[in-house]
Design a protein around this motif. Structure first.
Motif, PDB file in Angstrom:
ATOM      1  N   UNK A   1       5.066  64.538 -16.138  1.00 45.59           N
ATOM      2  CA  UNK A   1       3.655  64.335 -15.256  1.00 45.59           C
ATOM      3  C   UNK A   1       2.694  63.952 -16.072  1.00 45.59           C
ATOM      4  N   UNK A   2       1.906  63.279 -14.544  1.00 40.66           N
ATOM      5  CA  UNK A   2       0.605  62.789 -15.746  1.00 40.66           C
ATOM      6  C   UNK A   2      -0.578  63.635 -16.045  1.00 40.66           C
ATOM      7  N   UNK A   3      -0.188  64.995 -15.970  1.00 40.70           N
ATOM      8  CA  UNK A   3      -0.745  65.690 -16.952  1.00 40.70           C
ATOM      9  C   UNK A   3      -0.259  66.237 -18.283  1.00 40.70           C
ATOM     10  N   UNK A   4       0.990  65.799 -17.846  1.00 36.28           N
ATOM     11  CA  UNK A   4       1.604  65.906 -19.630  1.00 36.28           C
ATOM     12  C   UNK A   4       0.723  65.061 -20.547  1.00 36.28           C
ATOM     13  N   UNK A   5       1.351  63.415 -20.230  1.00 34.01           N
ATOM     14  CA  UNK A   5       0.588  62.596 -20.320  1.00 34.01           C
ATOM     15  C   UNK A   5      -0.298  62.533 -20.716  1.00 34.01           C
ATOM     16  N   UNK A   6      -1.361  62.947 -20.561  1.00 33.32           N
ATOM     17  CA  UNK A   6      -2.873  63.100 -20.580  1.00 33.32           C
ATOM     18  C   UNK A   6      -3.030  63.782 -21.727  1.00 33.32           C
ATOM     19  N   UNK A   7      -2.034  64.858 -21.711  1.00 33.92           N
ATOM     20  CA  UNK A   7      -2.318  66.077 -22.686  1.00 33.92           C
ATOM     21  C   UNK A   7      -1.866  65.303 -24.090  1.00 33.92           C
ATOM     22  N   UNK A   8      -0.378  64.271 -23.709  1.00 31.35           N
ATOM     23  CA  UNK A   8      -0.003  63.700 -25.377  1.00 31.35           C
ATOM     24  C   UNK A   8      -0.117  62.810 -25.832  1.00 31.35           C
ATOM     25  N   UNK A   9      -1.433  62.263 -24.389  1.00 33.17           N
ATOM     26  CA  UNK A   9      -2.635  61.407 -25.430  1.00 33.17           C
ATOM     27  C   UNK A   9      -3.628  62.093 -26.221  1.00 33.17           C
ATOM     28  N   UNK A  10      -4.396  63.375 -25.992  1.00 31.83           N
ATOM     29  CA  UNK A  10      -5.111  64.045 -26.238  1.00 31.83           C
ATOM     30  C   UNK A  10      -4.864  64.265 -27.762  1.00 31.83           C
ATOM     31  N   UNK A  11      -3.735  64.903 -27.375  1.00 26.95           N
ATOM     32  CA  UNK A  11      -2.933  64.773 -29.026  1.00 26.95           C
ATOM     33  C   UNK A  11      -2.769  64.499 -29.242  1.00 26.95           C
ATOM     34  N   UNK A  12      -3.029  62.233 -29.933  1.00 26.54           N
ATOM     35  CA  UNK A  12      -2.838  61.798 -30.943  1.00 26.54           C
ATOM     36  C   UNK A  12      -4.218  61.202 -30.810  1.00 26.54           C
ATOM     37  N   UNK A  13      -5.155  61.983 -31.004  1.00 31.06           N
ATOM     38  CA  UNK A  13      -6.690  61.440 -30.842  1.00 31.06           C
ATOM     39  C   UNK A  13      -7.225  62.759 -31.602  1.00 31.06           C
ATOM     40  N   UNK A  14      -6.525  63.973 -31.820  1.00 33.84           N
ATOM     41  CA  UNK A  14      -7.329  65.494 -32.465  1.00 33.84           C
ATOM     42  C   UNK A  14      -6.242  65.197 -33.982  1.00 33.84           C
ATOM     43  N   UNK A  15      -7.724  65.263 -35.084  1.00 29.92           N
ATOM     44  CA  UNK A  15      -7.542  65.660 -36.292  1.00 29.92           C
ATOM     45  C   UNK A  15      -6.107  66.881 -36.205  1.00 29.92           C
ATOM     46  N   UNK A  16      -5.456  67.029 -37.450  1.00 27.11           N
ATOM     47  CA  UNK A  16      -4.732  68.360 -37.273  1.00 27.11           C
ATOM     48  C   UNK A  16      -5.512  69.296 -38.271  1.00 27.11           C
ATOM     49  N   UNK A  17      -4.821  70.145 -38.297  1.00 26.20           N
ATOM     50  CA  UNK A  17      -6.279  71.190 -38.361  1.00 26.20           C
ATOM     51  C   UNK A  17      -5.935  71.289 -40.344  1.00 26.20           C
TER      52      UNK A  17
END
Length: 221
Positions: free
Chosen positions: A2-18
């Motif tokens: 889905x477009x929503x899943x694509x959006x959050x996959x994209x966001x995941x790649x931008x976020x630093x690890x804890x």
């Protein structure tokens, strides 16, 4: 996908690890705010020993893993395969932790019951409350806690808003919907959907240059 899943996959790649550890040297911890080592912890959820808890929009899994380390049956769901893969890579061996790829509303429609439901800048922010809150209320055991956090709203911008997730150069950003309300607005929504003891407040940012606090909302089934 889905477009929503694509959006959050994209966001995941931008976020630093804890970080490997927090300021207290702990390898797992619960963080409600956007700032490190700031704000309350898992005690907001009022979990019984060995309770069952659901993290809606668990992202890379740090909060869900901490709840499992506390002895909870901890279920983390997220629509993003990339977020969950990062969660499994780091936390997949933690006993008591389950990670599920699912839309929040679809999962709740068939899920079992929980002692608490939490969401930290997660699915409660990005799902229509008219759809999600009745489902959460139905799945919470009597006296169970719903607690979530998100950025405070911009004054005058309430209800459904747009969030933009940037992509590469020359590409339009991806758009996801979010729902913003003032603290009293969230309290009314929760009581209208059968919750009690609804409380919402903005926790100020820690001292320093930051100015944006964190809206933390809590209610009981």
């Amino acid at each position: 996908m889905t477009e929503t899943a694509i959006a959050w996959d994209t966001y995941a790649r931008q976020r630093p690890e804890r970080r490997p550890t927090n300021a207290r040297g702990e390898t797992t911890w619960f963080n409600w705010t956007q700032y490190p080592d700031h704000g309350p912890g898992a005690e907001l959820l009022r979990l019984p020993a060995g309770g069952r808890v659901l993290d809606l929009g668990c992202g890379k899994g740090g909060n869900a893993a901490h709840l499992a380390r506390l002895g909870m049956d901890s279920v983390g769901i997220d629509v993003s395969a990339a977020q969950l893969q990062a969660a499994r890579d780091r936390w997949g061996s933690v006993p008591g932790l389950s990670l599920v790829q699912a839309d929040a509303a679809a999962y709740l429609d068939t899920a079992g019951s929980f002692d608490a439901v939490c969401s930290v800048y997660g699915a409660v922010w990005f799902t229509d409350p008219a759809v999600l809150l009745p489902l959460v209320r139905e799945r919470l055991r009597p006296g169970g806690t719903l607690a979530f956090s998100q950025r405070p709203p911009v004054e005058g911008c309430y209800g459904c808003q747009a969030s933009y997730i940037p992509r590469g150069d020359g590409e339009d950003p991806l758009v996801v919907k979010r729902w913003d309300y003032e603290p009293r607005g969230w309290e009314r929504l929760l009581t209208d959907h059968g919750f009690s003891e609804a409380r919402a407040k903005v926790l100020p940012a820690p001292p320093g240059r930051q100015k944006i606090g964190t809206l933390i909302v809590k209610a009981q089934a």
